[in-house]
Design an enzyme around this catalytic site. Structure first.
Site, PDB file in Angstrom:
ATOM      1  N   GLY A 242      70.539-137.850 -13.675  1.00  0.00           N
ATOM      2  CA  GLY A 242      71.939-137.994 -13.291  1.00  0.00           C
ATOM      3  C   GLY A 242      72.096-138.083 -11.775  1.00  0.00           C
ATOM      4  O   GLY A 242      71.119-138.188 -11.034  1.00  0.00           O
ATOM      5  N   LEU A 243      73.356-138.026 -11.330  1.00  0.00           N
ATOM      6  CA  LEU A 243      73.626-138.150  -9.885  1.00  0.00           C
ATOM      7  C   LEU A 243      73.569-136.777  -9.228  1.00  0.00           C
ATOM      8  O   LEU A 243      74.571-136.252  -8.768  1.00  0.00           O
ATOM      9  CB  LEU A 243      75.002-138.783  -9.659  1.00  0.00           C
ATOM     10  CG  LEU A 243      75.068-140.312  -9.599  1.00  0.00           C
ATOM     11  CD1 LEU A 243      76.513-140.775  -9.474  1.00  0.00           C
ATOM     12  CD2 LEU A 243      74.255-140.877  -8.436  1.00  0.00           C
ATOM     13  N   HIS A 244      72.391-136.148  -9.218  1.00  0.00           N
ATOM     14  CA  HIS A 244      72.251-134.871  -8.514  1.00  0.00           C
ATOM     15  C   HIS A 244      72.046-135.163  -7.032  1.00  0.00           C
ATOM     16  O   HIS A 244      72.309-136.279  -6.572  1.00  0.00           O
ATOM     17  CB  HIS A 244      71.163-134.001  -9.148  1.00  0.00           C
ATOM     18  CG  HIS A 244      69.771-134.548  -9.026  1.00  0.00           C
ATOM     19  ND1 HIS A 244      68.975-134.292  -7.947  1.00  0.00           N
ATOM     20  CD2 HIS A 244      69.064-135.337  -9.847  1.00  0.00           C
ATOM     21  CE1 HIS A 244      67.818-134.903  -8.126  1.00  0.00           C
ATOM     22  NE2 HIS A 244      67.843-135.549  -9.267  1.00  0.00           N
ATOM     23  N   ALA A 245      71.600-134.197  -6.265  1.00  0.00           N
ATOM     24  CA  ALA A 245      71.683-134.317  -4.809  1.00  0.00           C
ATOM     25  C   ALA A 245      70.966-135.545  -4.223  1.00  0.00           C
ATOM     26  O   ALA A 245      71.548-136.297  -3.450  1.00  0.00           O
ATOM     27  CB  ALA A 245      71.162-133.040  -4.155  1.00  0.00           C
TER      28      ALA A 245
ATOM     29  N   ALA B 178      72.412-138.870  -5.333  1.00  0.00           N
ATOM     30  CA  ALA B 178      73.760-139.018  -4.757  1.00  0.00           C
ATOM     31  C   ALA B 178      73.651-139.456  -3.296  1.00  0.00           C
ATOM     32  O   ALA B 178      74.393-140.323  -2.837  1.00  0.00           O
ATOM     33  CB  ALA B 178      74.548-137.716  -4.875  1.00  0.00           C
TER      34      ALA B 178
END
Lengths: 154, 86
Positions: free
Chosen positions: B13-16, B19
């Protein structure tokens, strides 16, 4: 996700006298260890540094969210510090300076990388986008005031 | 103005880190770019904003792009989120 249950007194470090990113991460990891999150503090710190070397965890807005995902984490935890003096999170990295005075260190068990990790990061980011929230953290005079920042709103 | 729904295929997913990477790519373009998930919308050029969505693999987000380079932006960002760029 509600962060209040994670933000016990022992993981809130107000007005920390940290001259560097190293000292800051070490001090926060010690608190996570005291709170019973870590199986092995040194292994956890290595995981945090491995991640730091892959790319910055400073997000602008005075804020950094370093984190370690590791099997040396017993249960997910977060430690918070407000630094007495801002430090350059990019010191000795060759990257453009990024000054930080609010730091959250996340400890995530390997198997929760896709769940707890994403939820904690997004909850902190969502709150801290708000300038008023950042001001409250910078001014909080007790651990309870820090927890309250995460109670307000939904 | 272009709008598109994208299902995230990035493994975690769009984790740190994704992102930050996504924001870096988005910032190369002139267009205004907005990400929408549920009832929240954020500037795609802000790391903290993108992270705040907590968008996981398999979730669908909307991309709204407005500007002279919007066609190119749509291709590049969709490829990134769908994990087709590497």
């Amino acid at each position: 996700m509600n962060l209040r249950p994670f933000l016990k007194d022992e993981v809130i470090w107000l007005d920390a006298d940290c001259p560097s990113r190293e000292k800051c991460i070490e001090g926060l990891a010690e608190r996570l260890e005291q709170a019973g999150s870590l199986e092995n503090k040194d292994h956890f710190i290595s995981a945090v540094w491995k991640r730091e070397k892959e790319g910055t965890t400073a997000l602008g807005f005075d804020l950094a969210i370093p984190h370690g995902k590791s099997d040396s984490v017993k249960k997910a935890g977060v430690a918070f510090t407000r630094l007495k003096k801002p430090i350059n999170w990019h010191e000795n990295t060759g990257e453009e300076a990024s000054y930080v005075s609010i730091v959250f260190l996340l400890a995530i068990p390997d198997k929760e990388a896709d769940t707890t990790h994403l939820e904690m990061l997004s909850e902190i980011a969502r709150r801290l986008m708000d300038e008023g929230v950042r001001a409250r953290l910078l001014q909080a005079s007790s651990t309870e005031e820090v927890r309250q920042v995460f109670d307000s709103g939904d | 103005m272009k709008e598109m729904d994208i299902t995230i295929q990035l493994e975690h997913g769009l984790h740190a880190r994704p992102a930050a990477e996504f924001t870096r790519v988005a910032s190369r373009f002139k267009s205004d770019i907005t990400l929408v998930k549920g009832d929240r919308s954020v500037n795609a050029k802000s790391i903290i904003g993108v992270m705040s969505l907590g968008a996981a693999k398999g979730e669908t987000i909307k991309l709204i792009i407005d500007g002279e380079d919007e066609a190119e932006v749509a291709d590049v960002l969709a490829a990134y989120l769908e994990g087709r760029d590497n």
